[in-house]
Write an enzyme that holds these catalytic residues in place. Structure first.
Site, PDB file in Angstrom:
ATOM      1  N   CYS A  52     118.181  43.414 -69.277  1.00  0.00           N
ATOM      2  CA  CYS A  52     117.198  43.466 -68.186  1.00  0.00           C
ATOM      3  C   CYS A  52     115.824  43.877 -68.710  1.00  0.00           C
ATOM      4  CB  CYS A  52     117.690  44.443 -67.120  1.00  0.00           C
ATOM      5  SG  CYS A  52     116.442  44.971 -65.933  1.00  0.00           S
ATOM      6  N   CYS A  55     114.083  46.727 -66.831  1.00  0.00           N
ATOM      7  CA  CYS A  55     114.693  48.011 -67.214  1.00  0.00           C
ATOM      8  C   CYS A  55     114.018  48.560 -68.468  1.00  0.00           C
ATOM      9  CB  CYS A  55     116.188  47.835 -67.467  1.00  0.00           C
ATOM     10  SG  CYS A  55     117.146  47.230 -66.068  1.00  0.00           S
TER      11      CYS A  55
END
Length: 385
Positions: A52, A55
Site C-alpha cells: 500500500c 501506507c
C-alpha cells in the site's frame, strides 16, 4: 562527571530517544487494550499492507511529525498491524481499505476509523474530531453537502463517502457512490482521471472481493472499454480504462499478459508498456522497460520533475509534501538507471547516476542507487567518493 551530571545526561538522552521514536509500541492487541485501560487512553491501530503506497506515505510523513507523535503518546496506545497477517482482527473492525487507522476503546469497541492517507495537520484535526464524537462518516456526509456546485470537490467528497460506507458495511450504498464517481463525477473532471483509473477502480475491486455486484460492475465497464478499443485501437482513454479495470479485477500480471499479447507496431503497446514499467523491472525485462520509457523521454520528464521540485512555488508547500516530491524524483531516477544499466546502456545509466547524485549525495540516496544498480548487475556505475 559527578553522579548528578550523569543522571542529567541520562534523562536528556532518554528524552531525545523517545522524542525521535515513532509512536508505535511492540505489544499484542490484547496487551494494548489492557495498557490503554490502565492509562486511561484509547488504542490506535494503523492497519497497513506491505504493498500500500498511501501506507508508506503515512510512515514517511505523518507518523514522523513531532506534533502527531506527541498527540498519540498523550492519548493512545498505538500499534501498527499488517492487515493481511492479522486478517481476523482486520475483519473484526471491518477493515477493507488501506490504510485504515482504527480508534478503539479499551473494551474493544470501535470509536471510529480514518480511511486513507492524511497529512499531519489533517490527521490531527480528524483524530480530535473523532474523539469528540464527530465520526468520519458524519464528516464525509457534511463534505458532500458543502461541495455542492464544485464538480471536483463533489467527486472527491462522494469518493470519501463511499469509503466510509464500505467501513460501515453498507456495501450497496458504497457501490452506488463509487459508480457515480466512475461514470459521472470523476469522468467529468480531467484533473481526476488519474484518481479514477487508480484509487477508485482499486477501491471497487477491493469491494468486489466480497460483494459480487461490485465485481460485476467492473466487468461490465471493462467489456465496454474493450469494445471501444476494438472499434478504435488508438482510443487512449478507453485503453487507460481497460488496463485499470483489468488491474482491479485480475492484478498487474494480467496487465503484463495483455501487453505481451499485443503485436509489434500495435498503437496500444507504448502506453501499456509505460503502465507496466515497474513490472518489467521486477521481471528484469530491461529491454522492454527501456523501450517503454527511452532515456531521451525520461530526460525530459526528469528535468521537468526536477524543476518542479526546486521551483520557488514548492517552498509554499508543507515540508512533508516537499520531501515526498523530492523522494519521488530520486526514486524514479533510480529505477530508470536500473533499466538502462540492465539493458546495457551503460553510458546513459552512468550519466543519470551523476545527475541524481548532483541532486542528492546522501547515504540514503547512494544506498538506493546501489540496490537498483546491483539488481541490474552493474554496481560499478556507482563510484566511491
Amino acid at each position: 562527571m559527578n553522579r548528578g551530571a550523569w543522571l542529567g545526561l541520562g534523562f536528556f538522552l532518554a528524552w531525545v530517544f523517545n522524542s525521535a521514536a515513532e509512536p508505535f509500541q511492540d505489544l499484542s492487541f490484547d496487551a494494548a487494550l489492557l495498557r490503554a485501560a490502565q492509562e486511561n487512553k484509547i488504542v490506535l491501530v494503523d492497519f497497513f499492507t506491505t504493498w500500500c503506497q498511501p501506507c508508506k506515505m503515512l510512515d514517511e510523513t505523518t507518523w514522523k511529525d513531532p506534533a502527531v507523535i506527541g498527540l498519540l503518546r498523550e492519548k493512545t496506545v498505538a500499534l501498527r498491524i499488517d492487515a493481511e497477517k492479522e486478517a481476523p482482527l482486520a475483519q473484526r473492525y471491518n477493515v477493507h481499505a488501506y490504510p485504515t487507522v482504527a480508534l478503539i476503546k479499551p473494551d474493544g469497541t470501535m470509536i471510529d476509523g480514518l480511511v486513507g492517507y492524511r497529512d499531519a495537520k489533517t490527521f490531527q484535526a480528524d483524530f480530535l474530531a473523532s474523539l469528540s464524537g464527530k465520526t468520519s462518516f458524519m464528516r464525509a456526509q457534511e463534505a458532500v453537502e458543502k461541495a455542492q456546485g464544485d464538480a471536483q470537490k463533489t467527486a472527491q467528497a462522494r469518493f470519501q463517502l463511499g469509503q466510509e460506507l464500505v467501513r460501515e458495511g453498507k456495501d450497496q450504498e458504497a457501490l452506488a457512490e463509487y459508480l457515480w464517481c466512475y461514470d459521472v463525477g470523476m469522468a467529468q473532471v480531467p484533473a481526476m482521471v488519474g484518481v479514477r483509473d487508480s484509487f477508485l477502480t482499486m477501491s471497487i475491486g477491493q469491494l468486489g472481493k466480497r460483494y459480487a455486484p461490485a465485481k460485476e460492475a467492473l466487468q461490465t465497464r471493462r467489456k465496454a472499454a474493450g469494445k471501444k478499443l476494438e472499434e478504435n485501437r488508438a482510443d487512449m482513454g478507453a485503453l487507460l480504462d481497460f488496463v485499470a479495470l483489468t488491474d482491479a479485477l485480475e492484478g498487474k500480471q494480467a496487465v503484463l499478459a495483455y501487453f505481451d499479447a499485443l503485436p509489434p507496431g500495435d498503437p496500444r503497446r507504448p502506453l501499456v508498456g509505460k503502465l507496466v514499467f515497474r513490472q518489467f523491472l521486477e521481471a528484469k525485462r530491461y529491454g522492454d522497460a527501456v523501450e517503454a520509457r527511452p532515456y531521451v523521454t525520461f530526460q525530459a520528464e526528469f528535468a521537468a520533475m526536477l524543476n518542479a521540485a526546486q521551483s520557488p512555488s514548492q517552498q509554499a508547500l508543507p515540508e512533508n509534501a516537499r520531501e515526498r516530491l523530492h523522494a519521488y524524483v530520486l526514486e524514479d531516477g533510480a529505477i530508470e538507471a536500473e533499466a538502462l544499466a540492465g539493458a546495457g546502456k551503460l553510458d546513459d545509466a552512468g550519466e543519470l547516476v551523476g545527475k541524481i547524485l548532483a541532486m542528492d549525495k546522501s547515504e540514503k540516496t547512494r544506498a538506493m542507487l546501489h540496490e537498483h544498480l546491483t539488481r541490474a548487475g552493474h554496481a560499478e556505475l556507482l563510484k566511491a567518493e
